[in-house]
Structures are given as structure tokens and as C-alpha cells.
Design an enzyme around this catalytic site. Sequence first.
Site, PDB file in Angstrom:
ATOM      1  N   ARG A 124      56.522  41.230  31.143  1.00  0.00           N
ATOM      2  CA  ARG A 124      55.510  42.047  30.420  1.00  0.00           C
ATOM      3  C   ARG A 124      55.831  42.039  28.935  1.00  0.00           C
ATOM      4  O   ARG A 124      56.970  42.294  28.526  1.00  0.00           O
ATOM      5  CB  ARG A 124      55.536  43.501  30.899  1.00  0.00           C
ATOM      6  CG  ARG A 124      55.054  43.722  32.284  1.00  0.00           C
ATOM      7  CD  ARG A 124      54.730  45.191  32.541  1.00  0.00           C
ATOM      8  NE  ARG A 124      55.788  46.128  32.184  1.00  0.00           N
ATOM      9  CZ  ARG A 124      55.693  47.437  32.285  1.00  0.00           C
ATOM     10  NH1 ARG A 124      54.569  47.979  32.719  1.00  0.00           N
ATOM     11  NH2 ARG A 124      56.696  48.232  31.962  1.00  0.00           N
ATOM     12  N   TYR A 179      55.233  58.918  26.004  1.00  0.00           N
ATOM     13  CA  TYR A 179      56.414  58.135  25.585  1.00  0.00           C
ATOM     14  C   TYR A 179      56.154  56.640  25.449  1.00  0.00           C
ATOM     15  O   TYR A 179      57.052  55.905  25.090  1.00  0.00           O
ATOM     16  CB  TYR A 179      57.616  58.395  26.504  1.00  0.00           C
ATOM     17  CG  TYR A 179      57.374  58.259  27.998  1.00  0.00           C
ATOM     18  CD1 TYR A 179      57.208  57.011  28.588  1.00  0.00           C
ATOM     19  CD2 TYR A 179      57.335  59.378  28.815  1.00  0.00           C
ATOM     20  CE1 TYR A 179      57.004  56.888  29.951  1.00  0.00           C
ATOM     21  CE2 TYR A 179      57.131  59.273  30.181  1.00  0.00           C
ATOM     22  CZ  TYR A 179      56.961  58.025  30.739  1.00  0.00           C
ATOM     23  OH  TYR A 179      56.752  57.911  32.088  1.00  0.00           O
ATOM     24  N   ASP A 194      44.283  57.963  34.853  1.00  0.00           N
ATOM     25  CA  ASP A 194      45.663  57.895  34.373  1.00  0.00           C
ATOM     26  C   ASP A 194      45.658  56.992  33.135  1.00  0.00           C
ATOM     27  O   ASP A 194      45.359  55.788  33.228  1.00  0.00           O
ATOM     28  CB  ASP A 194      46.545  57.321  35.493  1.00  0.00           C
ATOM     29  CG  ASP A 194      47.999  57.134  35.077  1.00  0.00           C
ATOM     30  OD1 ASP A 194      48.267  57.049  33.861  1.00  0.00           O
ATOM     31  OD2 ASP A 194      48.859  57.023  35.975  1.00  0.00           O
TER      32      ASP A 194
END
Length: 445
Positions: A404, A255, A230
Site C-alpha cells: 500500500r 490518526y 466509515d
Amino acid sequence: MNNTPLTRADLLALDAADPLAGVRNTFELPAGVIYLDGNSLGPKPAGALEVARRVIEGEWGTGLIRSWNDAGWFELPARLGDKVAGLLGGAEGTAVVTDTTSVNLFKTAAAALRIQASDHPDKRTIYTQRENFPSDIYILTGLAEQLNQGRAGGAAELDTWESVPAGAAPYRVELVDDAEVVAWGDGSRPVPEDAALIVLTHVNYRTGRLFPMAEVSRAAHAAGALTVWDLCHSAGALPIALRADGADFAVGCTYKYLNGGPGSPAFLWVAPEHVDRFSQPLSGWWGHTAPFAMSPEYAPADDVRRYLTGTQGMLSMSVAELGLDIAAGADIAAVRAKSLAMTDLFIRLVRERLAEHPLTLVTPEEHAERGAQVSIAHPEGFAVMQALIARGVIGDYREPEVLRFGFTPLYLSYADVWDAVEVLREVLDDKLWDTPEYRRRGAVT
Ligand SMILES: Cc1ncc(COP(=O)(O)O)c(C=O)c1O
């Protein structure tokens, strides 16, 4: 850089010498924002509106149904797939852009298990990271459950699927710690013998840890297992060499670091040796060898197009091409060098300037183990992030406690890193996060 404290002027000097500085103009970002969330949703490429206008007014409005041929709509998933394969070190004709990462993971994991049912019928365990993005775990668990229904001999048996022989071990998903995956890669532990499939996220969404694709793929193959990678948090962020590193399948979204737009279609890549071995279970008409023959019998396309299922959103796919073209035009080695320099810089500035605050670095410091984001835990992480966003420094928050910060070299400067740390310092020094307003949670964090 030596160990004397940095100044903002030092960073402006780095920006003046930055070979990627000009790429920022290929994006349109709002004024007053330092955007550190390209690891979640990339910003709008300049020209996105013009592409949308062309598709809506020209191709749809005027071309109408003719545009499936005249505007090349029908070929778009494969044409964009070739662009993705080019970015990821895959051969032409081995990728398509379609569906979501979750759906593509289902298709590729299912196809890989069918290959294994033929090559290694005794292997039935799917290994994945305990800390993986939850959707990956849910999809794999759902797939295993579906396969096992056939084994029970119930009415739900999938007639497109080879049933598991009675008495055979069931398919199951085994969750492993990150350290286990690292140990497979460095050879200190073998990949388990029952492993049919190893499904790994290349860069972890929460911690930013990067896993060694070449080494783990080699270890998996030595044990007779196949791999699905992934690439949601690595495609567009760092150099990827799917063929050279021995990956079997890969999926990922467009995206994030590929700047394709909100909900833009995902990609799916299959190593050439596996492309035509088995058809995937979502065997819709777009994957048929002759979709417009309208045959009641399914005959898969003989190339990677067999991984398509149904009609795709042409507006979103057309806009996504812009982001792929920007990525193709950028020197990925320079992108990686700058993102490592920016993440090093951020970590250093946080240490130098915010030492008295309860911040814990979550992301590994070794370059070989780091993607393009820095995650920092703070006990009030959610409120701290809301306070930052209110001041134009946009990152995001993941449970538990993790702030993050994504560092995307295509549109960020070194001075942005300095300025973001200064805003974080104000938020923490003055406890600006400590208001009920910043504790209120929306549906998306
Ligand atoms: C690592 C990873 N895998 C899978 C997904 C799910 O992607 P999708 O919503 O396109 O299925 C995400 C979404 O953010 C992700 O970060």
C-alpha cells in the site's frame, strides 16, 4: 502530461507550480524518508510537542482539576466535533470526537437499528462489504448477536433495548461483494428489501476503491434502509459532503489523513434528523444531559453529545486539534486534484519503469473509484515492503500480497513520487528484498 516518457525534471516543474507545496512546512518529517503511509498513521504536525507541553505542564501540571472548566477540557469532544463536521459537510452540532472508530461504529449502528425497529420493524438485515475492514464486520456481528439474545428470551436480554418480537426474523449481517454495492449505486440492482442498515467503508483500506456515497445513500433510502459510512480512509483525503450526499451516520479516525497522532480519538457524525431520536446503548455519564447531577436515571443530552460515553484522553485530543486545523486550512479540492495527479503519476511510472516485474495494480484506475492510495500486489509483497522501508520509502503491507502506498498532498511532492518509484525499481531489479531479514514479521505489518 503527454505520452513521452517522464523525467524527474518534469516533476520538479510540477512541484514549482504546486499551490500546496508550502503546507509541507506544517509537518515535521524525518530527513531521508519518503512517507507513503499517511493512510495508516499521519505524520507529526509542527507544534505537536508544544501543545503536549502546554497540556501537561500548564493545564494538567498547574491547572490540575480546574482545567476541566478553565482549559475547556470538558467541551473538547464537541468543539473538535464541530471542526470535523465542518470538514465533512455536516452541520454544526452534529459530530463529536471520542472513542475509537470501532466503538463509534457500534454506537451508531445500534442507534440506527433502534430507529429502524420503530420505523421499519420488519427490516433486520445489516449489509456490509465482504472486503470491509475486519473490525467493522466483527462489531456488526457482535451487535447482531447481542440483539438476538433478547429475542431468545434468555437472561442476557438487554434491558435498555427493545426486544425483538417472538417469531420475528433475527438480526443478521450479510456480506456483499464490492460489485453489488456499485450496482446499488448505479441502479442496476435494488437494495434488498430486508435491509435495515447499510454499513460501508467509503474507501477500502486494502484496495483503495472509493464507493459512491450520494448514489448508494439514495438507493438505500429508496429501499427504506439507513446508512453508516466509515470514513477512515477518506476523511481529509477527498471532498466529503455528508449532508448533501444523504448520509445518515458516519464514523472515522483522526490518526490517518487528519494527522491527529497515534491512537488519537475517532469521530462520530449523525444527520440532524436522527440526533435526538434514540439514545445509543453505551449510555455513560458523558452522554447524560446533566452529568454532574449524578442522577441514577439516564437522561440523554438533547444533542449529539448523547453519543459520548465516558472520560476522554485530553492529551491525545488536544494534540489531534492541530491536524484538524491543518485540514481545515487546506483547500480540499486542491488536495483531491493533487492526490489524483500523484496516484496517476505513480501508476504511470510503475508501468513505464517496472514493466518486467510481476506487479498487479489492485486499485481502480477510474478517478471516481479511487481514494488517495495505490495498492499493488507482488508475490513477495511483504519482503518487498520491508526492503523499501529499510531504504526510507515507508508504505505498508496488507494480506494477501498487497503493497500500500498512500499519497498525501499536504506533505508529498511530485519528485517524491519519482524517487519512491526509483527505490522500488532498485529493490525489484536487484532482488534486494530476497533476504531472511525482510521475511521476519513484527506484530504490525
Ligand atoms: C476502515 C477502517 N475502519 C475501522 C478501523 C478501526 O479503527 P479503530 O482501531 O480506531 O477502532 C480502521 C483502522 O485502521 C479502518 O481502517
